[in-house]
Design a protein around this motif. Structure first.
Motif, PDB file in Angstrom:
ATOM      1  N   ILE A 219       0.861  -1.189   0.000  1.00 22.69           N
ATOM      2  CA  ILE A 219       0.000   0.000   0.000  1.00 22.69           C
ATOM      3  C   ILE A 219       0.895   1.236   0.000  1.00 22.69           C
ATOM      4  N   LYS A 220       0.700   2.078  -0.976  1.00 24.80           N
ATOM      5  CA  LYS A 220       1.561   3.249  -1.136  1.00 24.80           C
ATOM      6  C   LYS A 220       1.203   4.347  -0.150  1.00 24.80           C
ATOM      7  N   TYR A 221      -0.095   4.633  -0.020  1.00 22.73           N
ATOM      8  CA  TYR A 221      -0.537   5.736   0.825  1.00 22.73           C
ATOM      9  C   TYR A 221      -1.292   5.197   2.044  1.00 22.73           C
ATOM     10  N   TYR A 222      -0.569   5.081   3.145  1.00 25.88           N
ATOM     11  CA  TYR A 222      -1.085   4.478   4.377  1.00 25.88           C
ATOM     12  C   TYR A 222      -0.603   5.312   5.553  1.00 25.88           C
ATOM     13  N   ILE A 223      -1.518   5.689   6.437  1.00 23.36           N
ATOM     14  CA  ILE A 223      -1.181   6.459   7.635  1.00 23.36           C
ATOM     15  C   ILE A 223      -1.896   5.837   8.824  1.00 23.36           C
ATOM     16  N   ARG A 224      -1.163   5.645   9.913  1.00 20.48           N
ATOM     17  CA  ARG A 224      -1.814   5.138  11.132  1.00 20.48           C
ATOM     18  C   ARG A 224      -1.519   6.051  12.303  1.00 20.48           C
ATOM     19  N   TYR A 225      -2.574   6.321  13.084  1.00 23.59           N
ATOM     20  CA  TYR A 225      -2.446   7.027  14.346  1.00 23.59           C
ATOM     21  C   TYR A 225      -3.168   6.192  15.394  1.00 23.59           C
ATOM     22  N   CYS A 226      -2.416   5.522  16.247  1.00 24.37           N
ATOM     23  CA  CYS A 226      -2.952   4.573  17.227  1.00 24.37           C
ATOM     24  C   CYS A 226      -3.766   3.507  16.483  1.00 24.37           C
ATOM     25  N   ASP A 227      -5.062   3.353  16.808  1.00 26.54           N
ATOM     26  CA  ASP A 227      -5.847   2.298  16.149  1.00 26.54           C
ATOM     27  C   ASP A 227      -6.701   2.824  15.010  1.00 26.54           C
ATOM     28  N   ASP A 228      -6.484   4.079  14.608  1.00 22.84           N
ATOM     29  CA  ASP A 228      -7.146   4.639  13.428  1.00 22.84           C
ATOM     30  C   ASP A 228      -6.156   4.644  12.272  1.00 22.84           C
ATOM     31  N   PHE A 229      -6.571   4.142  11.116  1.00 25.46           N
ATOM     32  CA  PHE A 229      -5.668   4.213   9.976  1.00 25.46           C
ATOM     33  C   PHE A 229      -6.424   4.497   8.685  1.00 25.46           C
ATOM     34  N   ILE A 230      -5.680   5.077   7.768  1.00 27.49           N
ATOM     35  CA  ILE A 230      -6.246   5.599   6.520  1.00 27.49           C
ATOM     36  C   ILE A 230      -5.445   5.083   5.340  1.00 27.49           C
ATOM     37  N   ILE A 231      -6.162   4.721   4.267  1.00 23.44           N
ATOM     38  CA  ILE A 231      -5.531   4.266   3.025  1.00 23.44           C
ATOM     39  C   ILE A 231      -6.142   5.049   1.872  1.00 23.44           C
ATOM     40  N   LEU A 232      -5.315   5.527   0.962  1.00 26.68           N
ATOM     41  CA  LEU A 232      -5.777   6.339  -0.166  1.00 26.68           C
ATOM     42  C   LEU A 232      -5.602   5.598  -1.477  1.00 26.68           C
ATOM     43  N   SER A 233      -6.548   5.817  -2.381  1.00 24.90           N
ATOM     44  CA  SER A 233      -6.429   5.279  -3.739  1.00 24.90           C
ATOM     45  C   SER A 233      -7.467   5.946  -4.636  1.00 24.90           C
ATOM     46  N   CYS A 234      -7.168   5.990  -5.925  1.00 29.75           N
ATOM     47  CA  CYS A 234      -8.166   6.453  -6.906  1.00 29.75           C
ATOM     48  C   CYS A 234      -9.108   5.320  -7.301  1.00 29.75           C
ATOM     49  N   ASP A 235      -8.798   4.109  -6.856  1.00 21.71           N
ATOM     50  CA  ASP A 235      -9.588   2.917  -7.195  1.00 21.71           C
ATOM     51  C   ASP A 235     -10.432   2.508  -5.984  1.00 21.71           C
ATOM     52  N   LYS A 236     -11.713   2.805  -6.042  1.00 21.77           N
ATOM     53  CA  LYS A 236     -12.609   2.505  -4.919  1.00 21.77           C
ATOM     54  C   LYS A 236     -12.728   0.998  -4.687  1.00 21.77           C
ATOM     55  N   LEU A 237     -12.777   0.223  -5.756  1.00 19.65           N
ATOM     56  CA  LEU A 237     -12.894  -1.228  -5.638  1.00 19.65           C
ATOM     57  C   LEU A 237     -11.675  -1.818  -4.944  1.00 19.65           C
ATOM     58  N   TYR A 238     -10.515  -1.297  -5.249  1.00 16.29           N
ATOM     59  CA  TYR A 238      -9.275  -1.738  -4.598  1.00 16.29           C
ATOM     60  C   TYR A 238      -9.378  -1.556  -3.089  1.00 16.29           C
ATOM     61  N   LEU A 239      -9.894  -0.419  -2.657  1.00 12.11           N
ATOM     62  CA  LEU A 239     -10.050  -0.144  -1.234  1.00 12.11           C
ATOM     63  C   LEU A 239     -11.074  -1.083  -0.603  1.00 12.11           C
ATOM     64  N   GLN A 240     -12.163  -1.318  -1.303  1.00 10.53           N
ATOM     65  CA  GLN A 240     -13.190  -2.238  -0.786  1.00 10.53           C
ATOM     66  C   GLN A 240     -12.623  -3.646  -0.598  1.00 10.53           C
ATOM     67  N   ASN A 241     -11.801  -4.070  -1.532  1.00 13.74           N
ATOM     68  CA  ASN A 241     -11.218  -5.423  -1.465  1.00 13.74           C
ATOM     69  C   ASN A 241     -10.172  -5.562  -0.351  1.00 13.74           C
ATOM     70  N   LEU A 242      -9.593  -4.438   0.054  1.00 13.96           N
ATOM     71  CA  LEU A 242      -8.599  -4.478   1.122  1.00 13.96           C
ATOM     72  C   LEU A 242      -9.216  -4.791   2.483  1.00 13.96           C
ATOM     73  N   VAL A 243     -10.465  -4.390   2.690  1.00 15.50           N
ATOM     74  CA  VAL A 243     -11.092  -4.507   4.014  1.00 15.50           C
ATOM     75  C   VAL A 243     -11.082  -5.938   4.545  1.00 15.50           C
ATOM     76  N   PRO A 244     -11.599  -6.935   3.805  1.00 16.36           N
ATOM     77  CA  PRO A 244     -11.573  -8.302   4.345  1.00 16.36           C
ATOM     78  C   PRO A 244     -10.161  -8.868   4.507  1.00 16.36           C
ATOM     79  N   ILE A 245      -9.244  -8.445   3.645  1.00 16.98           N
ATOM     80  CA  ILE A 245      -7.858  -8.926   3.737  1.00 16.98           C
ATOM     81  C   ILE A 245      -7.208  -8.434   5.034  1.00 16.98           C
ATOM     82  N   ILE A 246      -7.403  -7.152   5.320  1.00 15.46           N
ATOM     83  CA  ILE A 246      -6.834  -6.569   6.541  1.00 15.46           C
ATOM     84  C   ILE A 246      -7.499  -7.160   7.778  1.00 15.46           C
TER      85      ILE A 246
END
Length: 335
Positions: free
Chosen positions: A224-251
Motif C-alpha cells: 500500500i503506497k498511501y497508508y497512515i496510522r495514528y494509534c488504532d485509526d488508519f487511513i488508506i488512499l487510492s483512486c480505485d474505490k474497488l481496490y479499497l473495498q477489497n482491502l477490508v476483508p484482507i486486513i
C-alpha cells in the motif's frame, strides 16, 4: 512524551542487550524517569506525597528491582470524557515512575524499526504531522485535485482491551532477549487483567509495537503506497474505490489471525476526497482544512482566558479565522 535529548541521556545507543535491565533500573535512569513523570503533576496529592521523600523512594524502588522483588500495585480506575467516555486505569506513583523508566530505554530500541507513517506517541510525529502527511498524500493521489480520490478509514474494535498480552510479549521478545528485562516488562503487562490500560506511558509504546505488525503487512506485503496510522485509526488512499473495498476483508483477516483483533464494523468508511476527510480533529477538503464540527462546538463551549492560547494553537493548523474571531468575542479580550 520525552524529547530526543532526554532519551539519548540513557536509552540511546545501547549496544549490549545483556545490560538492558541494568540500564532500566539504574538510579540515574530512575531519577530521570521521576523528573519526566512529575512535570505538571506536582499539584496532585499522591505525587506531592511521593515528592516529599522522592530520593529515598527511588532508591527503594531501585533496590526492589535489583533484587527482583518488585511487584506492580493494583490500579485505581475512573472515567473521563475526552470527548467520548473513556475508562482510565491509574497506577500508583511508584509504578508510574517505573513505567517512565521502562519507556525511556525501550522507546529508542523499537522506534527506529517502526514505519515512517505511524504517528501516535512518537517524537517528531503527532496529530498535526499526520494531518499534514494526509494532505500531501491526497494531493499526490488526486494529481493536484484533478482526479477522483477515495479514502478508506478503518478503526480497530476495542483496541486496548483486545490486545493479547502473550502476543505482545512475543513481539517484544523478537528484539529483546534479556531475561530480566522480559521479566520486568511482563510484570508491567500482566499487572492488568486483560489488554493494556489507557493511561500508562508504557501502553503508548506497547500499542505501537503491537500494530507495527499490521503496518509492515500493509506496506511490505500489500504494498500500500498511501497508508497512515495514528494509534488504532488508519487511513488508506487510492483512486480505485474497488481496490479499497477489497482491502477490508484482507486486513480484517490478518488482524484476526495474527493479532486477535478485528475491525470495527461500524467504522469502515470510504469517502471521496471532495466530500471532506475527517481525521484527528480536522476535516480535509481539496483546497482547505477546517476544524471538525464537534471539536469546534466543544471548543466554543469551553473557551476561556486560560485555555485560549492552547485552542489558538489548534486553529493555526486549519482555516480557523472565523472560529478564532468568535473565540475572541466570546471571551471579550485577546490574550
Amino acid at each position: 512524551m520525552l524529547d530526543n535529548k532526554n532519551l539519548k541521556l540513557i536509552g540511546g545507543g545501547i549496544k549490549c542487550p545483556d545490560l538492558l535491565f541494568e540500564k532500566i533500573i539504574c538510579v540515574k535512569n530512575l531519577f530521570l524517569a521521576w523528573k519526566e513523570f512529575k512535570k505538571g503533576k506536582l499539584k496532585k496529592k499522591d505525587v506531592r506525597e511521593f515528592a516529599k521523600n522522592y530520593k529515598q523512594n527511588i532508591l527503594n524502588l531501585h533496590r526492589e528491582l535489583k533484587n527482583k522483588k518488585y511487584r506492580h500495585s493494583e490500579y485505581y480506575s475512573f472515567y473521563v470524557k475526552d470527548p467520548k467516555l473513556r475508562h482510565i486505569h491509574k497506577a500508583c506513583v511508584k509504578d508510574r515512575v517505573l513505567h517512565h523508566a521502562v519507556f525511556i530505554i525501550l522507546y529508542p530500541i523499537f522506534d527506529k524499526s517502526f514505519i515512517f507513517d505511524s504517528y501516535s506517541c512518537r517524537i517528531n510525529k503527532g496529530t498535526h504531522r499526520a494531518v499534514n502527511r494526509l494532505k500531501d498524500f491526497l494531493r499526490k493521489e488526486s494529481k493536484n485535485n484533478s482526479k477522483n480520490c477515495f479514502v478508506l478509514k478503518l478503526d480497530i474494535r476495542k483496541f486496548f482491551d483486545s490486545i493479547d498480552q502473550e502476543i505482545l510479549l512475543e513481539l517484544i521478545k523478537e528484539k529483546i532477549q534479556d531475561e530480566n528485562t522480559i521479566w520486568l516488562v511482563g510484570e508491567v503487562i500482566k499487572s492488568f487483567p486483560k489488554g493494556i490500560p489507557l493511561g500508562n506511558i508504557t501502553s503508548q509504546i506497547f500499542a505501537n509495537i503491537y500494530l507495527d505488525k499490521l503496518d509492515k503487512f500493509a506496506k511490505h506485503k500489500l504494498k500500500i503506497k498511501y497508508y497512515i496510522r495514528y494509534c488504532d485509526d488508519f487511513i488508506i488512499l487510492s483512486c480505485d474505490k474497488l481496490y479499497l473495498q477489497n482491502l477490508v476483508p484482507i486486513i480484517n483477516e490478518f488482524l484476526e489471525n495474527n493479532l486477535k483483533l478485528s475491525l470495527h464494523p461500524n467504522k469502515i468508511i470510504i469517502r471521496k476526497y471532495c466530500q471532506g476527510i475527517d481525521f484527528l480533529g480536522y476535516v480535509c477538503f481539496p483546497y482547505y482544512r477546517i476544524l471538525r464540527p464537534k471539536t469546534k462546538k466543544r471548543m466554543l463551549k469551553k473557551i476561556n482566558g486560560k485555555n485560549m492560547q492552547s485552542y489558538f494553537g489548534i486553529l493555526k493548523h486549519c482555516d480557523g479565522y472565523k472560529v478564532k474571531k468568535i473565540c475572541i468575542e466570546k471571551v471579550g479580550f485577546f490574550v
